[in-house]
Design a protein around this motif. Structure first.
Motif, PDB file in Angstrom:
ATOM      1  N   LEU A  30       0.923  -1.529   0.118  1.00 29.04           N
ATOM      2  CA  LEU A  30       0.156  -0.134   0.319  1.00 29.04           C
ATOM      3  C   LEU A  30       0.568   1.247   0.011  1.00 29.04           C
ATOM      4  N   VAL A  31       0.903   2.273  -1.110  1.00 24.11           N
ATOM      5  CA  VAL A  31       1.064   3.481  -0.764  1.00 24.11           C
ATOM      6  C   VAL A  31       0.352   4.625  -0.520  1.00 24.11           C
ATOM      7  N   ASP A  32      -0.124   5.021   0.485  1.00 22.05           N
ATOM      8  CA  ASP A  32      -1.061   5.957   1.195  1.00 22.05           C
ATOM      9  C   ASP A  32      -2.572   5.837   0.394  1.00 22.05           C
ATOM     10  N   GLY A  33      -2.618   4.404   0.881  1.00 16.78           N
ATOM     11  CA  GLY A  33      -3.913   4.294   0.541  1.00 16.78           C
ATOM     12  C   GLY A  33      -4.694   2.987  -0.589  1.00 16.78           C
ATOM     13  N   THR A  34      -3.747   3.177  -1.494  1.00 16.56           N
ATOM     14  CA  THR A  34      -3.204   2.485  -2.967  1.00 16.56           C
ATOM     15  C   THR A  34      -2.624   1.565  -3.344  1.00 16.56           C
ATOM     16  N   LEU A  35      -3.451   0.635  -3.473  1.00 14.24           N
ATOM     17  CA  LEU A  35      -2.555  -1.262  -3.609  1.00 14.24           C
ATOM     18  C   LEU A  35      -2.358  -1.583  -4.688  1.00 14.24           C
ATOM     19  N   LEU A  36      -0.682  -1.348  -4.595  1.00 17.90           N
ATOM     20  CA  LEU A  36       0.253  -2.485  -5.434  1.00 17.90           C
ATOM     21  C   LEU A  36       0.255  -3.684  -5.659  1.00 17.90           C
ATOM     22  N   VAL A  37       0.308  -4.328  -7.006  1.00 18.79           N
ATOM     23  CA  VAL A  37       0.185  -5.762  -7.089  1.00 18.79           C
ATOM     24  C   VAL A  37       1.246  -6.370  -7.870  1.00 18.79           C
ATOM     25  N   SER A  38       1.884  -6.597  -7.735  1.00 17.45           N
ATOM     26  CA  SER A  38       3.147  -7.034  -8.043  1.00 17.45           C
ATOM     27  C   SER A  38       3.442  -8.958  -7.860  1.00 17.45           C
ATOM     28  N   PRO A  39       4.027  -9.194  -9.379  1.00 10.13           N
ATOM     29  CA  PRO A  39       4.079 -10.437  -9.858  1.00 10.13           C
ATOM     30  C   PRO A  39       5.313 -10.927  -8.778  1.00 10.13           C
ATOM     31  N   SER A  40       5.197 -12.561  -8.669  1.00  3.51           N
ATOM     32  CA  SER A  40       6.626 -13.285  -7.649  1.00  3.51           C
ATOM     33  C   SER A  40       7.612 -13.500  -8.433  1.00  3.51           C
ATOM     34  N   PRO A  41       8.677 -13.001  -7.607  1.00  3.92           N
ATOM     35  CA  PRO A  41       9.734 -12.880  -8.122  1.00  3.92           C
ATOM     36  C   PRO A  41      10.562 -13.868  -8.860  1.00  3.92           C
ATOM     37  N   ARG A  42      11.408 -13.253  -9.787  1.00  2.00           N
ATOM     38  CA  ARG A  42      12.143 -14.980 -10.661  1.00  2.00           C
ATOM     39  C   ARG A  42      13.699 -14.737 -10.088  1.00  2.00           C
ATOM     40  N   PRO A  43      13.449 -15.871 -10.876  1.00  2.36           N
ATOM     41  CA  PRO A  43      15.579 -16.735  -9.999  1.00  2.36           C
ATOM     42  C   PRO A  43      16.678 -15.526  -9.951  1.00  2.36           C
ATOM     43  N   LEU A  44      16.231 -15.141 -10.798  1.00  2.00           N
ATOM     44  CA  LEU A  44      17.512 -14.005 -11.013  1.00  2.00           C
ATOM     45  C   LEU A  44      17.283 -12.578  -9.461  1.00  2.00           C
ATOM     46  N   HIS A  45      16.402 -12.683  -9.248  1.00  2.72           N
ATOM     47  CA  HIS A  45      15.878 -11.575  -8.613  1.00  2.72           C
ATOM     48  C   HIS A  45      15.919 -11.935  -7.262  1.00  2.72           C
ATOM     49  N   GLN A  46      15.919 -13.303  -7.133  1.00  6.40           N
ATOM     50  CA  GLN A  46      15.598 -13.657  -5.559  1.00  6.40           C
ATOM     51  C   GLN A  46      17.530 -14.223  -5.475  1.00  6.40           C
ATOM     52  N   ARG A  47      18.470 -14.317  -6.803  1.00 13.54           N
ATOM     53  CA  ARG A  47      19.741 -14.447  -6.555  1.00 13.54           C
ATOM     54  C   ARG A  47      20.468 -13.908  -5.811  1.00 13.54           C
ATOM     55  N   VAL A  48      19.589 -12.739  -6.123  1.00 13.23           N
ATOM     56  CA  VAL A  48      20.486 -11.169  -5.867  1.00 13.23           C
ATOM     57  C   VAL A  48      20.041 -10.656  -4.687  1.00 13.23           C
ATOM     58  N   VAL A  49      18.878 -10.698  -4.200  1.00 16.96           N
ATOM     59  CA  VAL A  49      18.081 -11.047  -2.826  1.00 16.96           C
ATOM     60  C   VAL A  49      19.395 -11.408  -1.791  1.00 16.96           C
ATOM     61  N   ALA A  50      19.659 -12.937  -1.853  1.00 13.70           N
ATOM     62  CA  ALA A  50      20.103 -13.844  -1.157  1.00 13.70           C
ATOM     63  C   ALA A  50      21.496 -13.272  -1.149  1.00 13.70           C
ATOM     64  N   ARG A  51      22.236 -13.077  -1.943  1.00 12.00           N
ATOM     65  CA  ARG A  51      23.662 -12.480  -2.165  1.00 12.00           C
ATOM     66  C   ARG A  51      23.574 -11.033  -1.049  1.00 12.00           C
ATOM     67  N   VAL A  52      22.767  -9.676  -1.653  1.00 14.03           N
ATOM     68  CA  VAL A  52      22.662  -8.779  -0.523  1.00 14.03           C
ATOM     69  C   VAL A  52      22.972  -9.279   1.072  1.00 14.03           C
ATOM     70  N   LEU A  53      21.290 -10.653   0.919  1.00 12.70           N
ATOM     71  CA  LEU A  53      21.768 -10.713   2.490  1.00 12.70           C
ATOM     72  C   LEU A  53      22.909 -10.458   2.707  1.00 12.70           C
ATOM     73  N   ALA A  54      23.671 -12.110   2.467  1.00  9.29           N
ATOM     74  CA  ALA A  54      24.356 -12.479   2.316  1.00  9.29           C
ATOM     75  C   ALA A  54      25.611 -11.640   2.661  1.00  9.29           C
ATOM     76  N   ALA A  55      25.485 -10.519   2.264  1.00  8.30           N
ATOM     77  CA  ALA A  55      26.525  -9.686   1.611  1.00  8.30           C
ATOM     78  C   ALA A  55      26.512  -9.040   3.599  1.00  8.30           C
ATOM     79  N   LEU A  56      25.682  -7.946   3.599  1.00 12.57           N
ATOM     80  CA  LEU A  56      24.174  -6.935   4.884  1.00 12.57           C
ATOM     81  C   LEU A  56      25.058  -7.993   6.451  1.00 12.57           C
ATOM     82  N   THR A  57      23.980  -9.160   6.674  1.00  9.95           N
ATOM     83  CA  THR A  57      24.116  -9.828   7.470  1.00  9.95           C
ATOM     84  C   THR A  57      25.909 -10.044   8.415  1.00  9.95           C
ATOM     85  N   PRO A  58      26.330 -10.052   8.514  1.00 12.91           N
ATOM     86  CA  PRO A  58      27.796 -10.513   9.229  1.00 12.91           C
ATOM     87  C   PRO A  58      27.766  -8.857   9.674  1.00 12.91           C
TER      88      PRO A  58
END
Length: 184
Positions: A30-58
């Protein structure tokens, strides 16, 4: 069967309305009461998310926590975002969400989210007072990072491919966009 409830046309939606959606195949924000809908992420997107998470956590300070989506970030009753990676103060996490302003929000750009990740979300997070915002584009590959300056973000740095990002805030970190997307 998971469904999206019918909402009256023109009504400004709330956090409670968002919580009534049981469809887990898409991301609902929601942004200011307006609904935003996104499709589920693709493998490349999730690979980047996983690596950013791994880099930020330590290096994450003890008073904060790094989490991947989906974690609701409740900025107010009418604005609930789901950054791809979020750093929040432990004291601001409830059982259901991060309630309040994150320390850092990271968005990984998808074809369907390009405008939202580059314009709408940073404007919304800046208005809320989020001090740091990153955008990673896996197709380029590139990484841009921003610092809150008043009520808007100022670009701190941008790197492409094998260039090394040397980021000082919210804490010291180095990474290369090419490392985030490689299939090694």
């Amino acid at each position: 069967m998971e469904t999206v409830p019918a909402f009256a046309h023109g009504d400004r939606l709330t956090r409670r309305d968002l919580e009534s959606i049981t469809d887990e195949r898409r991301r609902y924000e929601l942004v200011d009461g307006t609904l935003l809908v996104s499709p589920s992420p693709r493998p490349l997107h999730q690979r980047v998310v996983a690596r950013v998470l791994a880099a930020l956590t330590p290096g994450c300070p003890a008073e904060c926590e790094v989490l991947p989506a989906p974690v609701d970030v409740v900025l107010d009753e009418h604005t609930v975002l789901i950054p791809d990676v979020v750093i929040g103060r432990r004291a601001d996490f409830t059982e259901r969400a991060l309630v309040g302003v994150p320390v850092l929000a990271v968005e990984v750009v998808s074809p369907s989210s390009r405008h939202i990740d580059r314009y709408l979300k940073p404007a919304t997070l800046a208005r809320a007072g989020c001090p740091h915002y990153w955008v990673i584009d896996p197709k380029a590959p590139s990484m841009s990072w921003f610092r809150l300056d008043g009520d808007a973000y100022t670009a701190v740095g941008e790197v492409f491919d094998d260039e090394l990002a040397e980021i000082g805030q919210p804490y010291a970190l180095t990474m290369r966009p090419s490392d985030l997307v490689s299939d090694y």
